[in-house]
Design a protein around this motif. Structure first.
Motif, PDB file in Angstrom:
ATOM      1  N   PRO A  30       0.802  -1.230   0.000  1.00 46.36           N
ATOM      2  CA  PRO A  30       0.000   0.000   0.000  1.00 46.36           C
ATOM      3  C   PRO A  30       0.835   1.280   0.000  1.00 46.36           C
ATOM      4  O   PRO A  30       0.390   2.294  -0.551  1.00 46.36           O
ATOM      5  CB  PRO A  30      -0.848  -0.105   1.271  1.00 46.36           C
ATOM      6  CG  PRO A  30      -0.245  -1.175   2.086  1.00 46.36           C
ATOM      7  CD  PRO A  30       0.526  -2.065   1.168  1.00 46.36           C
ATOM      8  N   SER A  34       0.531   4.161  -2.820  1.00 46.34           N
ATOM      9  CA  SER A  34       0.361   5.572  -2.461  1.00 46.34           C
ATOM     10  C   SER A  34       1.363   6.449  -3.210  1.00 46.34           C
ATOM     11  O   SER A  34       1.009   7.531  -3.695  1.00 46.34           O
ATOM     12  CB  SER A  34       0.524   5.765  -0.956  1.00 46.34           C
ATOM     13  OG  SER A  34       0.439   7.121  -0.619  1.00 46.34           O
ATOM     14  N   ALA A 106      -6.128   2.806  -5.977  1.00 48.65           N
ATOM     15  CA  ALA A 106      -5.407   3.481  -4.897  1.00 48.65           C
ATOM     16  C   ALA A 106      -6.172   4.715  -4.433  1.00 48.65           C
ATOM     17  O   ALA A 106      -6.199   5.015  -3.229  1.00 48.65           O
ATOM     18  CB  ALA A 106      -3.997   3.855  -5.349  1.00 48.65           C
ATOM     19  N   ARG A 108      -9.425   5.011  -4.463  1.00 46.06           N
ATOM     20  CA  ARG A 108     -10.531   4.490  -3.650  1.00 46.06           C
ATOM     21  C   ARG A 108     -10.030   4.102  -2.268  1.00 46.06           C
ATOM     22  O   ARG A 108     -10.684   4.348  -1.264  1.00 46.06           O
ATOM     23  CB  ARG A 108     -11.195   3.303  -4.337  1.00 46.06           C
ATOM     24  CG  ARG A 108     -12.101   3.698  -5.493  1.00 46.06           C
ATOM     25  CD  ARG A 108     -12.948   2.539  -5.988  1.00 46.06           C
ATOM     26  NE  ARG A 108     -12.170   1.393  -6.421  1.00 46.06           N
ATOM     27  CZ  ARG A 108     -11.641   1.236  -7.643  1.00 46.06           C
ATOM     28  NH1 ARG A 108     -11.810   2.174  -8.543  1.00 46.06           N
ATOM     29  NH2 ARG A 108     -10.959   0.153  -7.948  1.00 46.06           N
ATOM     30  N   GLU A 109      -8.843   3.464  -2.199  1.00 44.31           N
ATOM     31  CA  GLU A 109      -8.270   3.054  -0.911  1.00 44.31           C
ATOM     32  C   GLU A 109      -8.027   4.236   0.004  1.00 44.31           C
ATOM     33  O   GLU A 109      -8.131   4.125   1.212  1.00 44.31           O
ATOM     34  CB  GLU A 109      -6.924   2.350  -1.121  1.00 44.31           C
ATOM     35  CG  GLU A 109      -7.008   0.961  -1.627  1.00 44.31           C
ATOM     36  CD  GLU A 109      -5.628   0.349  -1.821  1.00 44.31           C
ATOM     37  OE1 GLU A 109      -4.612   1.073  -1.706  1.00 44.31           O
ATOM     38  OE2 GLU A 109      -5.559  -0.856  -2.082  1.00 44.31           O
ATOM     39  N   SER A 110      -7.633   5.372  -0.570  1.00 39.15           N
ATOM     40  CA  SER A 110      -7.264   6.527   0.246  1.00 39.15           C
ATOM     41  C   SER A 110      -8.419   7.504   0.427  1.00 39.15           C
ATOM     42  O   SER A 110      -8.219   8.574   0.986  1.00 39.15           O
ATOM     43  CB  SER A 110      -6.063   7.248  -0.382  1.00 39.15           C
ATOM     44  OG  SER A 110      -6.440   7.841  -1.603  1.00 39.15           O
ATOM     45  N   ARG A 114     -11.243   5.966   4.877  1.00 42.18           N
ATOM     46  CA  ARG A 114     -10.308   4.854   4.656  1.00 42.18           C
ATOM     47  C   ARG A 114      -9.036   5.092   5.432  1.00 42.18           C
ATOM     48  O   ARG A 114      -8.660   6.218   5.717  1.00 42.18           O
ATOM     49  CB  ARG A 114      -9.964   4.714   3.169  1.00 42.18           C
ATOM     50  CG  ARG A 114     -11.126   4.439   2.288  1.00 42.18           C
ATOM     51  CD  ARG A 114     -11.627   3.036   2.513  1.00 42.18           C
ATOM     52  NE  ARG A 114     -12.743   2.770   1.622  1.00 42.18           N
ATOM     53  CZ  ARG A 114     -12.935   1.629   1.040  1.00 42.18           C
ATOM     54  NH1 ARG A 114     -12.137   0.618   1.260  1.00 42.18           N
ATOM     55  NH2 ARG A 114     -13.957   1.448   0.256  1.00 42.18           N
ATOM     56  N   GLU A 117      -2.194   5.251   4.078  1.00 35.56           N
ATOM     57  CA  GLU A 117      -0.950   4.481   4.054  1.00 35.56           C
ATOM     58  C   GLU A 117       0.070   5.192   4.878  1.00 35.56           C
ATOM     59  O   GLU A 117       0.134   6.355   5.011  1.00 35.56           O
ATOM     60  CB  GLU A 117      -0.413   4.328   2.638  1.00 35.56           C
ATOM     61  CG  GLU A 117      -1.266   3.436   1.776  1.00 35.56           C
ATOM     62  CD  GLU A 117      -2.301   4.203   0.972  1.00 35.56           C
ATOM     63  OE1 GLU A 117      -2.039   5.315   0.543  1.00 35.56           O
ATOM     64  OE2 GLU A 117      -3.373   3.669   0.791  1.00 35.56           O
TER      65      GLU A 117
END
Length: 117
Positions: A30, A34, A106, A108-110, A114, A117
């Protein structure tokens, strides 16, 4: 991208050698996703120390090395500062569409709510 005369970073993967498995392996972490996300959203090169990642200096160095050796980024020095840029054209040629998909995931992950990283 190839090494320029006098360039101090010489282990960039030749564009013809960029492979799907190597890129996927590099992007499993991750923190590295990032880094790629931040480079993709920048309109210029970014110095290693300017990334918003919460890791030690040695770990940061390791992550950049993995991305560089997989062919995801190109690094060069400007004076004593190591600069980073995505190898967009090389990646698109080697694995069409993958960079856009990784950056979208990435992002969407951040997103809000959420874990960062």
């Amino acid at each position: 991208m190839t090494a320029q005369a006098g360039e101090r970073i010489t282990d960039h993967l030749p564009a013809a050698d960029i492979a799907l498995q190597g890129v996927l392996d590099a992007l499993t972490d991750p923190v590295r996703r990032s880094i790629v996300r931040q480079l993709a959203s920048a309109d210029q090169e970014i110095a290693c120390g300017a990334f918003d990642i919460d890791v030690t200096y040695s770990t940061r160095t390791h992550h950049f090395k993995v991305l560089r050796q997989a062919g995801v980024i190109h690094q060069h020095y400007e004076g004593t500062v190591k600069m980073n840029v995505l190898r967009r054209e090389d990646l698109e040629s080697a694995v069409p569409g993958l960079l856009d998909a990784i950056v979208a995931a990435a992002n969407r992950e951040s997103g809000p709510g959420r874990r960062r990283e």
